[in-house]
Design a protein around this motif. Structure first.
Motif, PDB file in Angstrom:
ATOM      1  N   LEU A 149       0.834  -1.204   0.000  1.00 29.55           N
ATOM      2  CA  LEU A 149       0.000   0.000   0.000  1.00 29.55           C
ATOM      3  C   LEU A 149       0.867   1.252   0.000  1.00 29.55           C
ATOM      4  O   LEU A 149       0.652   2.181  -0.795  1.00 29.55           O
ATOM      5  CB  LEU A 149      -0.925  -0.010   1.222  1.00 29.55           C
ATOM      6  CG  LEU A 149      -1.740   1.247   1.485  1.00 29.55           C
ATOM      7  CD1 LEU A 149      -2.969   1.248   0.592  1.00 29.55           C
ATOM      8  CD2 LEU A 149      -2.144   1.333   2.927  1.00 29.55           C
ATOM      9  N   MET A 150       1.867   1.294   0.877  1.00 29.64           N
ATOM     10  CA  MET A 150       2.749   2.458   0.953  1.00 29.64           C
ATOM     11  C   MET A 150       3.553   2.644  -0.336  1.00 29.64           C
ATOM     12  O   MET A 150       3.716   3.759  -0.821  1.00 29.64           O
ATOM     13  CB  MET A 150       3.701   2.329   2.150  1.00 29.64           C
ATOM     14  CG  MET A 150       3.012   2.418   3.495  1.00 29.64           C
ATOM     15  SD  MET A 150       2.133   3.968   3.740  1.00 29.64           S
ATOM     16  CE  MET A 150       3.502   5.086   3.833  1.00 29.64           C
ATOM     17  N   MET A 151       4.054   1.537  -0.884  1.00 32.65           N
ATOM     18  CA  MET A 151       4.841   1.635  -2.116  1.00 32.65           C
ATOM     19  C   MET A 151       3.989   2.119  -3.287  1.00 32.65           C
ATOM     20  O   MET A 151       4.456   2.896  -4.120  1.00 32.65           O
ATOM     21  CB  MET A 151       5.503   0.296  -2.449  1.00 32.65           C
ATOM     22  CG  MET A 151       6.630  -0.072  -1.499  1.00 32.65           C
ATOM     23  SD  MET A 151       7.828   1.260  -1.228  1.00 32.65           S
ATOM     24  CE  MET A 151       8.514   1.445  -2.850  1.00 32.65           C
ATOM     25  N   LYS A 152       2.752   1.658  -3.358  1.00 33.61           N
ATOM     26  CA  LYS A 152       1.851   2.119  -4.421  1.00 33.61           C
ATOM     27  C   LYS A 152       1.608   3.628  -4.286  1.00 33.61           C
ATOM     28  O   LYS A 152       1.598   4.360  -5.276  1.00 33.61           O
ATOM     29  CB  LYS A 152       0.532   1.347  -4.353  1.00 33.61           C
ATOM     30  CG  LYS A 152      -0.452   1.678  -5.435  1.00 33.61           C
ATOM     31  CD  LYS A 152      -0.059   1.060  -6.731  1.00 33.61           C
ATOM     32  CE  LYS A 152      -1.191   1.186  -7.727  1.00 33.61           C
ATOM     33  NZ  LYS A 152      -0.931   0.486  -8.957  1.00 33.61           N
ATOM     34  N   ALA A 153       1.411   4.102  -3.051  1.00 31.41           N
ATOM     35  CA  ALA A 153       1.194   5.537  -2.813  1.00 31.41           C
ATOM     36  C   ALA A 153       2.440   6.335  -3.176  1.00 31.41           C
ATOM     37  O   ALA A 153       2.354   7.390  -3.813  1.00 31.41           O
ATOM     38  CB  ALA A 153       0.808   5.775  -1.358  1.00 31.41           C
TER      39      ALA A 153
END
Length: 187
Positions: free
Chosen positions: A91-95
């Protein structure tokens, strides 16, 4: 008997103004004070309305962060819908990966959002992206939905947020009509 309130003990003085109003107006016009005030107000309004390029860059950076997280959140939502595994790290990497991609797009549309041509372009874009999102959700296999839906939903929400109220409402109505009369009838 109750004592008299303090407010009533304050002596009342009437200011006597011996200068008539027309004489005051003549003095103000003669000194040019009114023109100076109007000129300064115009200067301040022009400064307020003109944001610098740096301000628009910072706005783009700060707007791309929540919209990057919105892409990531929609990505997780689609993965949960199709029982795909996801992690908080993903999730963080996608953001983090989405925010720099959104930044130039947000910069350009945010900088010129008050122009009529940009409002028209965002209105057309909103109708196209919203319709494409609904089409993707109804006609694409799960992989197509997982790849397209988060980005399309984010761009559509961004357009609606940036549009004036009337064009935003009109695009939502048009996309709703497309869904009801176009996509919903095919089922």
């Amino acid at each position: 008997m109750a004592p008299e309130p303090l407010i009533n003990r304050i002596p009342k003085q009437k200011k006597q103004d011996d200068v008539p109003d027309d004489e005051k107006l003549r003095l103000i016009e003669q000194t040019g004070l009114l023109q100076k005030v109007k000129q300064r107000e115009a200067e301040l309004a022009a400064q307020h309305n003109q944001a610098s390029t740096a301000e628009y860059i910072w706005q783009a950076i700060f707007l791309s962060i929540p919209f990057g997280f919105l892409v990531a959140t929609f990505d997780v939502t689609v993965k949960v819908q199709f029982s795909e595994p996801w992690t908080y790290y993903g999730l963080m990497m996608k953001a983090v990966k989405s925010a720099p991609v959104l930044c130039p797009f947000i910069y350009l549309t945010n900088r010129y959002k008050n122009k009529k041509w940009m409002q028209a372009a965002m209105t057309c874009g909103s109708m196209f992206v919203g319709s494409l999102l609904l089409y993707t959700l109804t006609h694409s296999p799960s992989l197509g939905q997982m790849l397209r839906a988060p980005g399309l939903a984010t761009i559509w929400i961004y357009f609606i947020v940036q549009l004036d109220l009337l064009p935003a409402t009109a695009t939502l109505v048009m996309v709703g009509l497309y869904w009801y009369f176009g996509l919903n009838k095919n089922k």
